[in-house]
Design a protein around this motif. Structure first.
Motif, short mmCIF file in Angstrom:
data_model
loop_
_atom_site.label_atom_id
_atom_site.label_comp_id
_atom_site.label_asym_id
_atom_site.label_seq_id
_atom_site.Cartn_x
_atom_site.Cartn_y
_atom_site.Cartn_z
N LEU A 14 32.46 49.91 40.22
CA LEU A 14 32.87 49.26 38.98
C LEU A 14 32.07 49.75 37.78
O LEU A 14 32.61 49.91 36.68
N GLU A 15 30.77 49.99 37.97
CA GLU A 15 29.94 50.44 36.85
C GLU A 15 30.43 51.76 36.27
O GLU A 15 30.28 52.01 35.06
N ASP A 16 31.04 52.61 37.11
CA ASP A 16 31.54 53.90 36.63
C ASP A 16 32.95 53.81 36.06
O ASP A 16 33.29 54.55 35.13
N SER A 17 33.76 52.94 36.61
CA SER A 17 35.16 52.88 36.19
C SER A 17 35.41 51.88 35.06
O SER A 17 36.46 51.92 34.43
N LYS A 105 29.51 42.82 28.33
CA LYS A 105 28.49 42.52 29.34
C LYS A 105 28.91 41.32 30.19
O LYS A 105 28.74 41.34 31.42
N SER A 106 29.45 40.29 29.56
CA SER A 106 29.88 39.11 30.31
C SER A 106 31.02 39.44 31.26
O SER A 106 31.04 39.00 32.42
N LEU A 107 31.96 40.24 30.77
CA LEU A 107 33.10 40.61 31.59
C LEU A 107 32.67 41.49 32.77
O LEU A 107 33.17 41.33 33.89
N LEU A 108 31.74 42.39 32.52
CA LEU A 108 31.25 43.26 33.60
C LEU A 108 30.53 42.44 34.67
O LEU A 108 30.77 42.63 35.87
N GLU A 109 29.67 41.53 34.25
CA GLU A 109 28.95 40.70 35.21
C GLU A 109 29.91 39.82 36.01
O GLU A 109 29.74 39.62 37.21
N HIS A 110 30.91 39.30 35.32
CA HIS A 110 31.89 38.46 36.00
C HIS A 110 32.65 39.26 37.06
O HIS A 110 32.85 38.79 38.19
N CYS A 111 33.07 40.46 36.69
CA CYS A 111 33.82 41.30 37.64
C CYS A 111 32.93 41.78 38.79
O CYS A 111 33.39 41.88 39.93
N LYS A 112 31.67 42.06 38.50
CA LYS A 112 30.75 42.49 39.56
C LYS A 112 30.56 41.39 40.60
O LYS A 112 30.45 41.68 41.80
N THR A 113 30.55 40.16 40.15
CA THR A 113 30.45 39.04 41.10
C THR A 113 31.67 38.99 42.00
O THR A 113 31.56 38.73 43.21
N ASP A 114 32.83 39.26 41.44
CA ASP A 114 34.07 39.22 42.22
C ASP A 114 34.18 40.37 43.21
O ASP A 114 34.89 40.26 44.22
N THR A 115 33.51 41.48 42.95
CA THR A 115 33.63 42.63 43.85
C THR A 115 32.95 42.40 45.20
O THR A 115 33.11 43.21 46.12
#
Length: 300
Positions: A14-17, A105-115
């Motif tokens: 996710l961090e790359d895409s 940043k909030s959206l990235l952290e939220h999506c990282k939790t879901d992964t």
């Protein structure tokens, strides 16, 4: 860097895409909210904005000078309006830079939790791949249009010069502009060449800005959408686990539902922030699109 940017797949982390193409495009213009601004990047940013605004005003001025010839005026006005709206979008990105940074940043952290969940990870990877594909298509279409505008006058001039043997013709400018004269051939050839490059570069900046800002909007919408899909999956799994009517599970169910509601509130906060930042940009986008469609209809 550019070739590697377009080498992406559904297996990328996710961090790359995450906003991959938009981040690269806006990064070239020094407009990506998560990039640090230093003295050099600020100078480049001001330069890009100045070039874009100057070209837009010159093309709009040219359309006014050509107002007696409607079709020629429309040809000058259409790209000028596009550049002006694009300039406004970039300025909005600067004004809301900190807000966009927090949203990203909030959206990235939220999506990282879901992964962490395989099903939700699949949904997020799928959306990330789709976003990058759409942004790539948007960028390729935009850059193709810009290159076509930039080289078409040279191709036409070369044909006239070598085939029709018209030796005294000028190369038309890529965009109709009155900078600083109504008839740009009043300038000497070095200045005319500089103006040609200036207008061609303004088209290139417009290409990157349009594909970057609009691509970012698309990515925001899709990631917020998949966040709600992941939340739906959470509710399904929670109720499936606690389907049995067991009083001992009521406290656990209450805690799980409370956590899901907090996640839902987080998504709503992200959406509200996104809505506040993009409302004006969406408005001017649709207004400009309506104007351009009207001009195109007249031209047809």
């Amino acid at each position: 860097m550019a070739p590697g940017v377009f080498h992406f797949s559904r297996l990328d982390p996710l961090e790359d895409s995450f906003f991959r193409i938009s981040k690269w495009i806006l990064g070239l213009l020094q407009c990506w909210p998560l990039d640090r601004l230093n003295r050099i990047t600020k100078i480049k940013l001001v330069l890009h904005l100045t070039i874009l605004l100057t070209a837009a005003l010159g093309e709009i001025r040219s359309s006014w000078l050509l107002r007696k010839s409607l079709l020629e005026a429309i040809d000058a006005l259409s790209p000028g309006v596009t550049k002006l709206v694009t300039w406004i979008k970039l300025v909005c990105f600067l004004i809301y830079r900190k807000d966009l940074e927090l949203i990203l940043k909030s959206l990235l952290e939220h999506c990282k939790t879901d992964t962490k969940d395989s099903r939700k990870n699949y949904l997020i990877r799928k959306i990330s791949y789709f976003n990058n594909m759409c942004c790539s298509v948007l960028y390729i279409n935009a850059i193709t249009t810009s290159v076509s505008f930039g080289f078409k006058p040279i191709v036409v001039w070369a044909y006239q010069y070598f085939v029709n043997e018209k030796r005294n013709t000028w190369v038309d400018l890529p965009y109709r502009a009155a900078l600083p004269y109504e008839d740009m051939t009043e300038m000497n050839k070095p200045m005319y060449t500089f103006m040609y490059c200036f207008l061609a570069y303004s088209g290139l900046v417009t290409t990157f800005a349009v594909s970057g800002t609009d691509g970012t909007f698309l990515c925001f919408c899709m990631y917020i959408s998949v966040a709600y899909q992941c939340l739906q999956e959470d509710f399904k799994s929670t109720f499936k686990v606690h389907a049995a009517n067991d009083p001992k599970r009521s406290k656990i169910l209450y805690n799980d539902l409370s956590a899901l509601i907090r996640r839902q509130q987080k998504i709503i906060e992200i959406f509200n922030s996104f809505n506040r930042v993009y409302t004006f940009m969406i408005f001017i986008h649709f207004v400009s699109a309506s104007i351009l469609l009207a001009l195109l209809s007249i031209n047809l």
